[in-house]
Design a protein around this motif. Sequence first.
Motif, PDB file in Angstrom:
ATOM      1  N   SER A 198       0.852  -1.186   0.000  1.00  0.00           N
ATOM      2  CA  SER A 198       0.000   0.000   0.000  1.00  0.00           C
ATOM      3  C   SER A 198       0.889   1.237   0.000  1.00  0.00           C
ATOM      4  CB  SER A 198      -0.905   0.003   1.244  1.00  0.00           C
ATOM      5  OG  SER A 198      -1.554   1.244   1.396  1.00  0.00           O
ATOM      6  N   MET A 225      -2.592  -0.906  11.305  1.00  0.00           N
ATOM      7  CA  MET A 225      -3.932  -1.287  10.855  1.00  0.00           C
ATOM      8  C   MET A 225      -3.931  -1.642   9.366  1.00  0.00           C
ATOM      9  SD  MET A 225      -6.548   1.236  12.938  1.00  0.00           S
ATOM     10  CE  MET A 225      -5.710   2.766  12.560  1.00  0.00           C
ATOM     11  N   GLU A 226      -3.117  -0.925   8.590  1.00  0.00           N
ATOM     12  CA  GLU A 226      -3.023  -1.239   7.165  1.00  0.00           C
ATOM     13  C   GLU A 226      -2.374  -2.608   6.948  1.00  0.00           C
ATOM     14  OE1 GLU A 226      -3.448  -0.265   2.981  1.00  0.00           O
ATOM     15  OE2 GLU A 226      -4.453   0.156   4.874  1.00  0.00           O
ATOM     16  N   ARG A 230      -4.981  -5.127   7.549  1.00  0.00           N
ATOM     17  CA  ARG A 230      -5.899  -5.206   6.400  1.00  0.00           C
ATOM     18  C   ARG A 230      -5.282  -5.995   5.253  1.00  0.00           C
ATOM     19  NH1 ARG A 230      -7.036  -3.134   1.575  1.00  0.00           N
ATOM     20  NH2 ARG A 230      -5.128  -1.875   1.509  1.00  0.00           N
ATOM     21  N   GLY A 250      -5.042  -9.600   6.221  1.00  0.00           N
ATOM     22  CA  GLY A 250      -6.354 -10.191   6.421  1.00  0.00           C
ATOM     23  C   GLY A 250      -7.003 -10.667   5.139  1.00  0.00           C
ATOM     24  N   GLN A 251      -6.453 -10.273   3.987  1.00  0.00           N
ATOM     25  CA  GLN A 251      -6.999 -10.714   2.708  1.00  0.00           C
ATOM     26  C   GLN A 251      -6.471 -12.111   2.375  1.00  0.00           C
ATOM     27  OE1 GLN A 251      -5.980  -7.643  -0.093  1.00  0.00           O
ATOM     28  NE2 GLN A 251      -7.035  -6.056   1.078  1.00  0.00           N
TER      29      GLN A 251
END
Length: 297
Positions: free
Chosen positions: A246, A284-285, A288, A291-292
Amino acid sequence: MSSLRVVLLLLVIATSTVLHVVPLLAVALVKVAVPARGVRRGCNAVLTAIAESWIGLNNLLWDRCSGARITATGLEQVRPDGHYLVLANHQAWVDILVLQKLFNRRIPLLRFFLKRELVWVPLLGLAWWALDFPFMGRHTRAQIARNPALGRRDMEATRRACEKFRDIPVAIMNFVEGTRFTGDKHARQASPYRHLLKPRSGGVAYVLDAMGDSLHGILDVTIAYPGGRPSMVDLMSGRVREVRVSVRVRPLPTDVPRAGDESDRATRARFQQWLNALWEEKDMEMARLLGQGGAPA
């Protein structure tokens, strides 16, 4: 078969490195011998082109031989003529190849802060010197407290590097955690983040103090490996299936401590709080991204 593949790849990379470093050093010697501003600018352009060619071949090997797929978001925000401070989490040596794969020719050539000892790495140490990578000591706060000259030496190295970068588009790379993530380091630090080590503000503050008026922004890069933290051998053996990245462009902080000013503790505390908040968002990113379909690091 996997071992043979790794050996062949290493031979190709070594050959490419020699073929690129030799002309790189020749141009660097011209830059040193003829310090005129116009000559330096011309040499910098040639040095950058050689380095991008070397990275480009490495990227081609990634595409043809690794089988690893990079899923990235946010690249549409960057520009090749920008001036950036790039901040990223650090999990493995593969991180460097991931960054070069994503950003080569999309942003200016990444310049990393390197440990001073790395200047002695055969060929590569000379190449990093030729490209004006900043070499710094890695000192703890306790060591600097006992010998403040160590901190001043690092500040001076940062200042000299930043002065050179003012005339050219640049992307200064900083792994803010200062070391690669491991479970042991995470436990020893009692890190408040699930996937990250604690961020260190010193190097970031040095760069922003020296170059803040000429930077366009901060590139906040989060790198996640759903299959677990890989080694270089894992990558070359085809055992890394996916990398998730990201990229976010962030504004520069408005409250930056002046390098070497230990008396303004309130500004330093506010700056550390800004960096801690950025790291909370990055944590948190990371969750995320992992978590995929992935597991925590």
